[in-house]
Scaffold this active site. Structure first.
Site, PDB file in Angstrom:
ATOM      1  N   LYS A 158       0.858  -1.198   0.000  1.00 28.22           N
ATOM      2  CA  LYS A 158       0.000   0.000   0.000  1.00 28.22           C
ATOM      3  C   LYS A 158       0.881   1.231   0.000  1.00 28.22           C
ATOM      4  CE  LYS A 158      -4.417   1.038   0.111  1.00 28.22           C
ATOM      5  NZ  LYS A 158      -5.555   0.236  -0.356  1.00 28.22           N
TER       6      LYS A 158
HETATM    7  P1  NAD Z   1     -12.782   8.415  -2.708  1.00 22.80           P
HETATM    8  O1  NAD Z   1     -11.757   9.417  -2.393  1.00 22.80           O
HETATM    9  O2  NAD Z   1     -13.239   8.236  -4.110  1.00 22.80           O
HETATM   10  O3  NAD Z   1     -14.095   8.642  -1.831  1.00 22.80           O
HETATM   11  C1  NAD Z   1     -14.095   8.830  -0.446  1.00 22.80           C
HETATM   12  C2  NAD Z   1     -15.377   9.589  -0.115  1.00 22.80           C
HETATM   13  O4  NAD Z   1     -15.526   9.669   1.299  1.00 22.80           O
HETATM   14  C3  NAD Z   1     -15.363  11.022  -0.654  1.00 22.80           C
HETATM   15  O5  NAD Z   1     -16.597  11.288  -1.283  1.00 22.80           O
HETATM   16  C4  NAD Z   1     -15.143  11.859   0.586  1.00 22.80           C
HETATM   17  O6  NAD Z   1     -15.705  13.153   0.485  1.00 22.80           O
HETATM   18  C5  NAD Z   1     -15.834  11.021   1.631  1.00 22.80           C
HETATM   19  N1  NAD Z   1     -15.356  11.296   2.991  1.00 22.80           N
HETATM   20  C6  NAD Z   1     -14.112  11.634   3.394  1.00 22.80           C
HETATM   21  N2  NAD Z   1     -14.074  11.813   4.718  1.00 22.80           N
HETATM   22  C7  NAD Z   1     -15.330  11.589   5.166  1.00 22.80           C
HETATM   23  C8  NAD Z   1     -15.934  11.619   6.440  1.00 22.80           C
HETATM   24  N3  NAD Z   1     -15.240  11.924   7.524  1.00 22.80           N
HETATM   25  N4  NAD Z   1     -17.250  11.310   6.526  1.00 22.80           N
HETATM   26  C9  NAD Z   1     -17.967  11.002   5.431  1.00 22.80           C
HETATM   27  N5  NAD Z   1     -17.451  10.952   4.209  1.00 22.80           N
HETATM   28  C10 NAD Z   1     -16.146  11.247   4.073  1.00 22.80           C
HETATM   29  O7  NAD Z   1     -12.203   7.028  -2.103  1.00 22.80           O
HETATM   30  P2  NAD Z   1     -12.606   5.564  -2.508  1.00 22.80           P
HETATM   31  O8  NAD Z   1     -11.657   5.100  -3.553  1.00 22.80           O
HETATM   32  O9  NAD Z   1     -14.086   5.467  -2.731  1.00 22.80           O
HETATM   33  O10 NAD Z   1     -12.197   4.792  -1.173  1.00 22.80           O
HETATM   34  C11 NAD Z   1     -13.058   4.746  -0.029  1.00 22.80           C
HETATM   35  C12 NAD Z   1     -12.637   3.576   0.860  1.00 22.80           C
HETATM   36  O11 NAD Z   1     -12.662   2.369   0.081  1.00 22.80           O
HETATM   37  C13 NAD Z   1     -11.218   3.663   1.425  1.00 22.80           C
HETATM   38  O12 NAD Z   1     -11.204   3.060   2.695  1.00 22.80           O
HETATM   39  C14 NAD Z   1     -10.403   2.822   0.459  1.00 22.80           C
HETATM   40  O13 NAD Z   1      -9.224   2.297   1.053  1.00 22.80           O
HETATM   41  C15 NAD Z   1     -11.402   1.721   0.150  1.00 22.80           C
HETATM   42  N6  NAD Z   1     -11.138   0.995  -1.093  1.00 22.80           N
HETATM   43  C16 NAD Z   1     -11.097   1.622  -2.317  1.00 22.80           C
HETATM   44  C17 NAD Z   1     -10.867   0.900  -3.476  1.00 22.80           C
HETATM   45  C18 NAD Z   1     -10.893   1.523  -4.850  1.00 22.80           C
HETATM   46  O14 NAD Z   1     -10.868   0.774  -5.828  1.00 22.80           O
HETATM   47  N7  NAD Z   1     -10.962   2.823  -4.997  1.00 22.80           N
HETATM   48  C19 NAD Z   1     -10.647  -0.482  -3.397  1.00 22.80           C
HETATM   49  C20 NAD Z   1     -10.693  -1.111  -2.156  1.00 22.80           C
HETATM   50  C21 NAD Z   1     -10.954  -0.361  -1.009  1.00 22.80           C
END
Ligand code: NAD
Length: 476
Positions: free
Chosen positions: A107
């Protein structure tokens, strides 16, 4: 009396690991080898922006190299630190093992608020970070392959791929150095939606097992279930959208960075996503009840709670107030180890992160294979498949004519049946199959009757077993 101390994210992952490993019979040395993070590289670099030099701090952590390349996203957020990337790298090891993606776990993260910089500045920062990692083989098609995570997406992945290419001009496999790229830069159909799509497939699979549904105190199908989503980013948006549009779920609350919206009659996910894109948050959206402290809505009555933003949001301070009987961890680590225990004791069923959000790495695996094979999935077979289907349709036509009014083909059968599978259909089919198979391996362990009372422990048992097998095969 002092309140019990909340463990850090990495401690939380280790505690959950320890709970599972206590049920296994691994030699202590091997147990320790699997648990520890192999290496974490910290880099500080300067970029000249807006007339002065700005110094940024980034990390790339490699948790386990029992299989290579190692794989894991790169996150851009202010909260990034060594403890966090190490926890996330460990989860990647277990996740890849669980869904049988042939990678070790890694990561990365850069401590930055991406909203503070314009696209050109972000490109300079991303390219410099990629340069620092690539020159140490921490970005490399056969060593270490990043992907998007919080705060990054296909645009950043395209910059990283291009930066690697510039540094390795004769590497024919250079596109496989990173996944989650746009289609025109070597990406694959269905990668952007993959993690959210995987959350949907995971829930669909859960609802195929009446025994499991009953454990959560629920009944019936996904249709009509009340869903609360935290974080309408890449993962949360796609999960909520598909569940609403395709499975009949009702999204009763959406929690974002600046507050929460609630409407028991259901919120329109697409409209809210457009509102956020325009206004930067949910505040001011004309429908639903807005509150500034959106996390309060995590405690609302609902059937399914989907934390899809960041880690540690369900912790020892609010776990007792969570009413959802079923939580699916779309984010990594949204439930701390302490909260996990409180929720388990309440009978809440948690579909754990290492399984729930594995759709992203699964489709990243397909993208990496596509890049190495230099051909789009479906390119060779599609028309041949159509030609074979045409033979059957021709025969059915004859039957149609022969039987007259007694029988006829359904109007859209021919069109649907004739179409050979393209890349998107193949990716979705591979993802669905992966999510079903991984769930079944977890639930088999869950129902094995051997002191496994939750899906998370089951997930750890399956994945640790697979990592241990790999190490044994390596002679460790
Ligand atoms: P992203 O940046 O696209 O979205 C995150 C969202 O959460 C944003 O809309 C942001 O405004 C919101 N946010 C931030 N802080 C917040 C808070 N305190 N309360 C409420 N909302 C809040 O990120 P993502 O890629 O969707 O990732 C989200 C989670 O999923 C992370 O934990 C990431 O590790 C996990 N994840 C992502 C992927 C991927 O393919 N992108 C894969 C596996 C896991």
């Amino acid at each position: 009396m002092n309140a019990p101390k909340e463990p850090s994210f990495r401690e939380s992952v280790d505690l959950m690991f320890n709970r599972a490993v206590a049920l296994m019979d691994l030699p202590p040395g091997l147990e320790e080898k699997i648990r520890v993070c192999n290496a974490t590289y910290t880099v500080r670099f300067g970029v000249r922006l807006r007339g002065q030099i700005h110094t940024f701090t980034g990390y790339r952590s490699v948790h386990s190299e029992h299989m290579e390349p190692v794989k894991g996203g790169i996150r851009f957020a202010m909260g990034v630190n060594q403890d966090e990337v190490e926890a996330l790298a460990a989860l990647m090891t277990y996740k890849c093992a669980l869904v049988e993606a042939p990678f070790g776990g890694s990561k990365g993260g850069l401590r930055i608020d991406p909203r503070e910089w314009d696209a050109h500045e972000l490109e300079q920062i991303t390219r410099r970070f990629a340069y620092e990692l690539a020159k140490r083989d921490l970005i490399h098609p056969s060593q270490n392959v990043p992907a998007p995570d919080m705060g990054t997406g296909e645009r950043e992945m395209a910059w990283i791929a291009d930066q690697y290419k510039r540094m390795n001009t004769t590497d024919i496999n250079s596109r496989a150095c990173v996944t989650g790229k746009p289609i025109n830069a070597g990406g694959i159909q269905g990668r952007t939606e993959a993690t959210g799509r995987g959350v949907q497939y995971a829930l669909q699979e859960f609802f195929r097992h009446p025994e499991d549904i009953a454990k959560a105190g629920l009944s019936g199908s996904l249709d009509g279930k009340r869903v609360i989503v935290q974080g309408l980013g890449n993962v949360g948006y796609h999960a909520a959208k598909f569940l609403q549009e395709e499975d009949g779920c009702k999204v009763t609350a959406i929690i974002e960075r600046d507050g929460g919206l609630m409407d028991e009659d259901g919120l329109d996910v697409e409209a809210i996503r457009n509102w956020i894109a325009k206004h930067g948050g949910v505040d001011g959206y004309p429908k639903g009840k807005f509150i500034r402290d959106g996390s309060k809505y995590l405690e609302n009555e609902c059937d399914i709670l989907i934390p899809a933003a960041l880690e540690g949001v369900i912790n020892m301070s609010n776990a007792a107030d969570i009413k959802a009987p079923l939580i699916i961890e779309a984010a990594n680590g949204p439930v701390t180890a302490g909260a996990d225990q409180i929720l388990r004791e309440k009978g809440c069923v948690i579909i754990p992160d290492m399984y729930a959000n594995a759709g992203g790495v699964t489709v990243s695996y397909f993208e990496w294979v596509k890049n190495l094979s230099h051909i789009r999935f479906g390119r060779l077979g599609r028309r041949q498949e159509e030609a074979r289907h045409q033979l059957i349709v021709d025969e059915l036509h004859k039957l149609d004519e022969h039987l007259g009014e007694k029988w006829s083909m359904s109007p859209d059968f021919k069109q649907k049946y004739l179409r050979g599978a393209g890349e998107l259909e193949l990716v979705r089919s591979g993802l669905d199959d992966t999510m079903r198979a991984a769930y079944q391996s977890m639930r088999e362990t869950w129902h094995s009757g051997e002191n496994v009372d939750d899906l998370r422990t089951a997930a750890y048992l399956v994945s640790i077993g697979k990592v241990a097998d790999s190490y044994r095969a390596l002679g460790l």
